[in-house]
Write a protein that holds these residues in place. Structure first.
Motif, PDB file in Angstrom:
ATOM      1  N   ASP A 145      -5.451 145.171   1.859  1.00 59.03           N
ATOM      2  CA  ASP A 145      -4.025 145.310   2.163  1.00 59.03           C
ATOM      3  C   ASP A 145      -3.169 144.147   1.927  1.00 59.03           C
ATOM      4  O   ASP A 145      -4.710 142.604   1.433  1.00 59.03           O
ATOM      5  N   SER A 146      -2.597 144.431   2.473  1.00 58.30           N
ATOM      6  CA  SER A 146      -1.886 142.835   3.008  1.00 58.30           C
ATOM      7  C   SER A 146      -2.049 141.675   3.359  1.00 58.30           C
ATOM      8  O   SER A 146      -2.607 139.930   3.329  1.00 58.30           O
ATOM      9  N   GLN A 147      -2.989 142.510   3.985  1.00 57.11           N
ATOM     10  CA  GLN A 147      -3.344 141.516   5.802  1.00 57.11           C
ATOM     11  C   GLN A 147      -4.521 140.516   5.217  1.00 57.11           C
ATOM     12  O   GLN A 147      -4.718 139.085   5.057  1.00 57.11           O
ATOM     13  N   VAL A 148      -5.430 141.339   3.792  1.00 54.97           N
ATOM     14  CA  VAL A 148      -6.123 140.548   3.705  1.00 54.97           C
ATOM     15  C   VAL A 148      -6.110 139.660   2.604  1.00 54.97           C
ATOM     16  O   VAL A 148      -6.625 138.062   2.241  1.00 54.97           O
ATOM     17  N   LEU A 149      -5.625 139.692   1.503  1.00 61.30           N
ATOM     18  CA  LEU A 149      -4.952 138.978   0.683  1.00 61.30           C
ATOM     19  C   LEU A 149      -4.186 138.156   0.278  1.00 61.30           C
ATOM     20  O   LEU A 149      -4.179 137.087   0.572  1.00 61.30           O
ATOM     21  N   GLN A 150      -2.648 137.789   2.493  1.00 60.85           N
ATOM     22  CA  GLN A 150      -1.809 136.794   2.326  1.00 60.85           C
ATOM     23  C   GLN A 150      -2.973 135.584   2.877  1.00 60.85           C
ATOM     24  O   GLN A 150      -3.102 134.880   2.928  1.00 60.85           O
ATOM     25  N   SER A 151      -4.284 135.860   4.052  1.00 60.05           N
ATOM     26  CA  SER A 151      -5.094 134.912   3.794  1.00 60.05           C
ATOM     27  C   SER A 151      -5.677 134.674   3.463  1.00 60.05           C
ATOM     28  O   SER A 151      -5.930 133.382   3.780  1.00 60.05           O
ATOM     29  N   ALA A 152      -6.556 135.724   2.702  1.00 57.00           N
ATOM     30  CA  ALA A 152      -7.422 135.035   1.640  1.00 57.00           C
ATOM     31  C   ALA A 152      -6.848 134.133   0.945  1.00 57.00           C
ATOM     32  O   ALA A 152      -7.320 132.968   0.268  1.00 57.00           O
ATOM     33  N   LEU A 153      -5.542 133.904   0.329  1.00 57.08           N
ATOM     34  CA  LEU A 153      -4.814 132.835  -0.292  1.00 57.08           C
ATOM     35  C   LEU A 153      -4.877 131.899  -0.239  1.00 57.08           C
ATOM     36  O   LEU A 153      -5.274 130.783  -0.959  1.00 57.08           O
ATOM     37  N   VAL A 154      -4.235 131.738   1.584  1.00 59.31           N
ATOM     38  CA  VAL A 154      -4.376 130.276   2.065  1.00 59.31           C
ATOM     39  C   VAL A 154      -5.945 129.707   2.093  1.00 59.31           C
ATOM     40  O   VAL A 154      -5.850 128.944   2.206  1.00 59.31           O
ATOM     41  N   LEU A 155      -7.340 130.573   2.436  1.00 54.71           N
ATOM     42  CA  LEU A 155      -7.850 130.097   2.913  1.00 54.71           C
ATOM     43  C   LEU A 155      -8.738 129.998   2.049  1.00 54.71           C
ATOM     44  O   LEU A 155      -9.185 128.923   1.958  1.00 54.71           O
ATOM     45  N   LYS A 156      -8.689 130.400   0.809  1.00 52.49           N
ATOM     46  CA  LYS A 156      -9.467 129.684  -0.632  1.00 52.49           C
ATOM     47  C   LYS A 156      -9.156 128.249  -0.298  1.00 52.49           C
ATOM     48  O   LYS A 156      -9.367 127.512  -0.991  1.00 52.49           O
ATOM     49  N   VAL A 157      -7.477 128.192  -0.672  1.00 57.15           N
ATOM     50  CA  VAL A 157      -7.086 126.832  -1.197  1.00 57.15           C
ATOM     51  C   VAL A 157      -7.725 125.880   0.462  1.00 57.15           C
ATOM     52  O   VAL A 157      -7.703 125.251  -0.111  1.00 57.15           O
ATOM     53  N   LEU A 158      -7.594 125.895   1.716  1.00 62.69           N
ATOM     54  CA  LEU A 158      -8.221 125.617   2.784  1.00 62.69           C
ATOM     55  C   LEU A 158      -9.776 125.144   2.441  1.00 62.69           C
ATOM     56  O   LEU A 158      -9.874 124.024   2.849  1.00 62.69           O
ATOM     57  N   ASP A 159     -11.034 125.580   1.935  1.00 59.31           N
ATOM     58  CA  ASP A 159     -12.085 126.441   1.853  1.00 59.31           C
ATOM     59  C   ASP A 159     -12.073 124.787   0.876  1.00 59.31           C
ATOM     60  O   ASP A 159     -13.111 124.206   0.916  1.00 59.31           O
ATOM     61  N   GLY A 160     -11.003 124.914  -0.385  1.00 60.94           N
ATOM     62  CA  GLY A 160     -11.074 123.954  -1.122  1.00 60.94           C
ATOM     63  C   GLY A 160     -11.068 122.222  -0.490  1.00 60.94           C
ATOM     64  O   GLY A 160     -11.684 121.814  -1.545  1.00 60.94           O
ATOM     65  N   MET A 161     -10.554 121.978   0.028  1.00 56.54           N
ATOM     66  CA  MET A 161      -9.905 121.146   0.938  1.00 56.54           C
ATOM     67  C   MET A 161     -11.487 120.510   1.972  1.00 56.54           C
ATOM     68  O   MET A 161     -12.128 119.407   1.538  1.00 56.54           O
ATOM     69  N   SER A 162     -12.101 121.413   2.280  1.00 56.43           N
ATOM     70  CA  SER A 162     -12.727 121.116   3.267  1.00 56.43           C
ATOM     71  C   SER A 162     -13.323 122.774   3.344  1.00 56.43           C
ATOM     72  O   SER A 162     -12.965 123.740   3.685  1.00 56.43           O
ATOM     73  N   PRO A 163     -14.682 122.773   3.834  1.00 54.78           N
ATOM     74  CA  PRO A 163     -14.935 124.472   4.042  1.00 54.78           C
ATOM     75  C   PRO A 163     -15.043 124.705   5.354  1.00 54.78           C
ATOM     76  O   PRO A 163     -14.637 124.511   6.392  1.00 54.78           O
ATOM     77  N   VAL A 164     -13.928 126.195   5.458  1.00 52.11           N
ATOM     78  CA  VAL A 164     -13.664 126.505   6.354  1.00 52.11           C
ATOM     79  C   VAL A 164     -15.239 127.368   7.231  1.00 52.11           C
ATOM     80  O   VAL A 164     -15.984 127.223   7.226  1.00 52.11           O
ATOM     81  N   GLN A 165     -15.223 126.357   8.781  1.00 51.25           N
ATOM     82  CA  GLN A 165     -16.033 126.671   9.345  1.00 51.25           C
ATOM     83  C   GLN A 165     -15.370 128.137  10.047  1.00 51.25           C
ATOM     84  O   GLN A 165     -16.267 128.824  11.045  1.00 51.25           O
ATOM     85  N   ARG A 166     -14.471 128.748  10.744  1.00 52.24           N
ATOM     86  CA  ARG A 166     -13.910 129.368  11.893  1.00 52.24           C
ATOM     87  C   ARG A 166     -11.973 129.924  11.375  1.00 52.24           C
ATOM     88  O   ARG A 166     -11.919 128.897  11.321  1.00 52.24           O
ATOM     89  N   VAL A 167     -12.061 130.851  11.565  1.00 48.66           N
ATOM     90  CA  VAL A 167     -10.633 131.819  11.180  1.00 48.66           C
ATOM     91  C   VAL A 167     -10.471 132.170  12.873  1.00 48.66           C
ATOM     92  O   VAL A 167     -10.675 133.260  13.360  1.00 48.66           O
TER      93      VAL A 167
END
Length: 339
Positions: A129-151
């Protein structure tokens, strides 16, 4: 591999089904014949696709062996009744109902397209659903800058993220209240939708989490390939017909400068940034995201007390970008690379 394939859209009378047809009118995809299918009561109606009138065919008699792909729209009960039979008949199923989220086949075309290889073996792909998609698009970018630890994410979801009945209920309640009439009980949600907020739209599990919150946590972990990522989700229904918004806090291994995050997000596929230090310098679901093919981001700022945490405001058109476009992009990739 074929460059063109016939597909079916199943459940065209649903909100997602209607949006799929609208998007097909505006974009070019490697589809041959597009067949429209729905429950027998909806059969016989006609819809326009690429300038042609297409008749809606009856689900009970439709032969899915005649199409390569079937995009299933509607609710989970509808999917539960029909997906297995559609797949057994020979069509590869793209499920948009959320029934299969968290079961190892969830795909966001702009985030984890490589997982389609496994999905093809299973003959089913889950479009989250849209919640997962819009979260994942942004988190993928941030994780590429520095590993995501918590959301931590709070969602503000329109009635169309719930159901067609919820959209109709909001319209009815709003009209009655504006005309000085009491609302009728027994709507799609437990309490009044118009001019109100509801922090729960489904049954709670033993931990107190709603289905929407469980799906969001599972979907983010699956799409990002980070099943152990700590995600705290709170999903709120708001009195909007369409669109969805999130306020997200993301903790990364290293501090991220807010301006650098903005610059990287501006270059990210599927993302649009509106972040200005002025009145109206942020996106909203209605004025910016509606009818848009992007996820919009604004209000990007570093946490004053925790430099490893970044705050973001994220909005999208839940039906268009969040579901319809993703499912059609998945179909496009499947036809070009796997079928």
């Amino acid at each position: 591999m074929s460059n063109v394939a016939d597909i079916a859209i199943v459940g065209v009378s649903s909100l997602v089904g209607d949006m799929l047809i609208n998007v097909l009118e505006e974009h070019s995809y490697p589809f041959g014949q597009v067949r429209l299918v729905d429950v027998d009561d909806e059969a016989g109606e006609r819809r326009m696709i690429n300038g042609q009138s297409v008749r809606v065919e009856a689900l009970s008699s439709f032969d899915f062996a005649g199409v390569k792909l079937a995009i299933v729209a509607g609710d989970r009960d509808f999917a539960l009744q029909h997906i297995a039979a559609i797949r057994d008949a020979g069509a590869l199923v793209i499920d948009t109902t959320g029934l299969l989220t968290g079961q190892g086949v969830t795909v966001v075309a702009e985030v984890n397209p490589a997982t389609l290889a496994d999905a093809v073996q299973r003959r089913v792909v889950a479009c989250p659903d849209s919640q997962v998609l819009q979260s994942a698009l942004v988190l993928k970018v941030l994780d590429g800058m520095s590993p995501v630890q918590r959301v931590s994410v709070a969602t503000y979801q329109s009635m169309s993220t719930h159901s067609k009945a919820a959209v109709e209920g909001l319209a009815m309640e709003t009209g009655r209240l504006l005309n000085g009439q009491p609302i009728e009980k027994g709507g799609a949600l437990a309490k009044q939708s118009a001019f109100n907020l509801q922090p729960c739209a489904s049954d709670l599990d033993e931990s107190g989490a709603s289905r929407e919150e469980r799906d969001l946590v599972a979907g983010i972990g699956e799409v990002l390939g980070l099943p152990s990522l700590p995600v705290l989700a709170n999903c709120v229904m708001v009195p909007l017909f369409y669109g969805t918004a999130q306020m997200m806090q993301v903790t990364t291994a290293e501090p991220l400068d807010a301006q650098k995050v903005i610059n990287v997000l501006r270059r990210a596929k599927g993302v649009k940034v509106l972040d200005k230090a002025e009145a109206g310098g942020y996106p909203t679901p209605v004025t910016d995201a509606t009818g848009s093919d992007q996820v919009w981001v604004g209000r990007v700022r570093q946490d004053a007390g925790q430099p490893n945490t970044i705050h973001l405001w994220i909005v999208s058109d839940n039906l268009r970008k969040g579901v319809a476009l993703n499912s059609l992009m998945i179909a496009d990739l499947l036809i070009k690379d796997y079928l």
